[in-house]
Design a protein around this motif. Structure first.
Motif, PDB file in Angstrom:
ATOM      1  N   LYS A   8       0.637  -1.045   0.298  1.00 31.09           N
ATOM      2  CA  LYS A   8       0.290  -0.147   0.157  1.00 31.09           C
ATOM      3  C   LYS A   8       0.367   1.210   0.123  1.00 31.09           C
ATOM      4  N   SER A   9       1.484   1.387   0.703  1.00 30.66           N
ATOM      5  CA  SER A   9       2.844   2.499   0.857  1.00 30.66           C
ATOM      6  C   SER A   9       3.576   2.765  -0.230  1.00 30.66           C
ATOM      7  N   GLN A  10       4.090   1.608  -0.762  1.00 30.06           N
ATOM      8  CA  GLN A  10       4.292   1.810  -2.761  1.00 30.06           C
ATOM      9  C   GLN A  10       3.250   1.879  -3.216  1.00 30.06           C
ATOM     10  N   VAL A  11       2.304   1.900  -3.822  1.00 27.94           N
ATOM     11  CA  VAL A  11       1.543   2.102  -4.324  1.00 27.94           C
ATOM     12  C   VAL A  11       1.048   4.076  -4.797  1.00 27.94           C
ATOM     13  N   GLN A  12       0.858   4.195  -2.811  1.00 30.05           N
ATOM     14  CA  GLN A  12       0.551   5.342  -2.848  1.00 30.05           C
ATOM     15  C   GLN A  12       1.811   6.328  -2.945  1.00 30.05           C
ATOM     16  N   ASP A  13       2.822   6.411  -3.306  1.00 26.63           N
ATOM     17  CA  ASP A  13       4.288   6.577  -3.166  1.00 26.63           C
ATOM     18  C   ASP A  13       4.110   7.058  -4.974  1.00 26.63           C
ATOM     19  N   LEU A  14       3.875   6.172  -5.687  1.00 24.41           N
ATOM     20  CA  LEU A  14       3.636   5.598  -6.676  1.00 24.41           C
ATOM     21  C   LEU A  14       2.794   6.866  -7.318  1.00 24.41           C
ATOM     22  N   LEU A  15       1.706   6.223  -6.569  1.00 21.34           N
ATOM     23  CA  LEU A  15       0.642   7.415  -7.029  1.00 21.34           C
ATOM     24  C   LEU A  15       0.855   8.903  -7.262  1.00 21.34           C
ATOM     25  N   ASN A  16       1.676   9.516  -5.371  1.00 22.08           N
ATOM     26  CA  ASN A  16       2.565  10.358  -6.381  1.00 22.08           C
ATOM     27  C   ASN A  16       3.263  11.081  -6.968  1.00 22.08           C
ATOM     28  N   GLU A  17       4.297  10.453  -7.635  1.00 26.22           N
ATOM     29  CA  GLU A  17       4.650  10.848  -8.240  1.00 26.22           C
ATOM     30  C   GLU A  17       4.261  11.702 -10.146  1.00 26.22           C
ATOM     31  N   ASN A  18       2.894  10.589  -9.734  1.00 29.30           N
ATOM     32  CA  ASN A  18       2.410  11.211 -11.069  1.00 29.30           C
ATOM     33  C   ASN A  18       2.847  10.874 -12.501  1.00 29.30           C
ATOM     34  N   LYS A  19       3.830  10.177 -12.919  1.00 24.66           N
ATOM     35  CA  LYS A  19       4.830  10.156 -13.795  1.00 24.66           C
ATOM     36  C   LYS A  19       3.413   9.265 -15.333  1.00 24.66           C
ATOM     37  N   SER A  20       4.429   9.837 -16.348  1.00 27.18           N
ATOM     38  CA  SER A  20       3.453  10.018 -17.449  1.00 27.18           C
ATOM     39  C   SER A  20       3.380   8.477 -18.024  1.00 27.18           C
ATOM     40  N   ASN A  21       3.831   7.630 -17.689  1.00 31.07           N
ATOM     41  CA  ASN A  21       4.191   6.341 -18.488  1.00 31.07           C
ATOM     42  C   ASN A  21       3.721   5.222 -17.331  1.00 31.07           C
ATOM     43  N   PHE A  22       2.834   6.046 -17.086  1.00 32.85           N
ATOM     44  CA  PHE A  22       2.495   4.497 -15.355  1.00 32.85           C
ATOM     45  C   PHE A  22       0.782   4.828 -15.632  1.00 32.85           C
ATOM     46  N   VAL A  23       0.540   3.741 -15.344  1.00 34.07           N
ATOM     47  CA  VAL A  23      -0.840   3.162 -15.386  1.00 34.07           C
ATOM     48  C   VAL A  23      -1.443   2.393 -14.087  1.00 34.07           C
ATOM     49  N   VAL A  24      -2.400   2.505 -13.958  1.00 31.43           N
ATOM     50  CA  VAL A  24      -3.274   1.808 -12.623  1.00 31.43           C
ATOM     51  C   VAL A  24      -4.093   1.437 -13.888  1.00 31.43           C
ATOM     52  N   LEU A  25      -4.040   0.130 -13.637  1.00 27.84           N
ATOM     53  CA  LEU A  25      -5.111  -0.918 -13.747  1.00 27.84           C
ATOM     54  C   LEU A  25      -6.281  -1.014 -13.201  1.00 27.84           C
ATOM     55  N   ASP A  26      -6.997  -1.169 -13.441  1.00 32.88           N
ATOM     56  CA  ASP A  26      -8.347  -1.710 -12.116  1.00 32.88           C
ATOM     57  C   ASP A  26      -9.185  -2.956 -13.056  1.00 32.88           C
ATOM     58  N   VAL A  27      -8.887  -4.585 -12.167  1.00 38.31           N
ATOM     59  CA  VAL A  27      -8.928  -5.896 -13.655  1.00 38.31           C
ATOM     60  C   VAL A  27     -10.365  -5.665 -12.739  1.00 38.31           C
ATOM     61  N   ARG A  28     -11.057  -5.361 -12.210  1.00 36.68           N
ATOM     62  CA  ARG A  28     -11.948  -6.309 -10.904  1.00 36.68           C
ATOM     63  C   ARG A  28     -14.024  -6.344 -12.185  1.00 36.68           C
TER      64      ARG A  28
END
Length: 112
Positions: A8-28
């Motif tokens: 969870k903390s790594q995900v929070q860090d990734l979301l805060n970085e706001n990289k251009s080539n980063f995709v969050v994929l919800d597969v539910r």
């Protein structure tokens, strides 16, 4: 190539970085999105559609899923509710040539 598990903390860090080539994929599944809301900036492609979706043309993908089809070198964070479907989707993406896959245990953990 292995799929990197993130917490969870790594995900929070990734979301805060706001990289251009980063995709969050919800597969539910789509109905599940009403149970626990998606993570910030998440895009939904249900796990049973991942293989077909990522083989679509860029235009068809954009039209169906309402976001740009990720490039092969994109970092893709895949998650579901508990982690199993995310792992399966990550493995499918790897078979299709995506190398930078992160797997998050799930949205259930996010909202605890």
């Amino acid at each position: 190539m292995t799929i990197t598990k993130v917490n969870k903390s790594q995900v929070q860090d990734l979301l805060n970085e706001n990289k251009s080539n980063f995709v969050v994929l919800d597969v539910r599944s789509r109905p599940e999105l009403n149970d626990l809301k998606p993570l910030p900036h998440a895009n939904n492609v249900p796990v049973d559609e991942v293989a077909a979706a990522f083989e679509m043309s860029n235009d068809d993908f954009q039209q169906k899923y309402h976001f740009g089809k990720p490039e092969k070198n994109s970092t893709i964070l895949v998650y579901c509710k508990m982690g199993m479907r995310a792992q399966n989707a990550g493995e499918t993406l790897q078979k299709l040539g995506y190398d930078n896959i992160l797997c998050y245990s799930g949205v259930a953990d996010w909202y605890q």
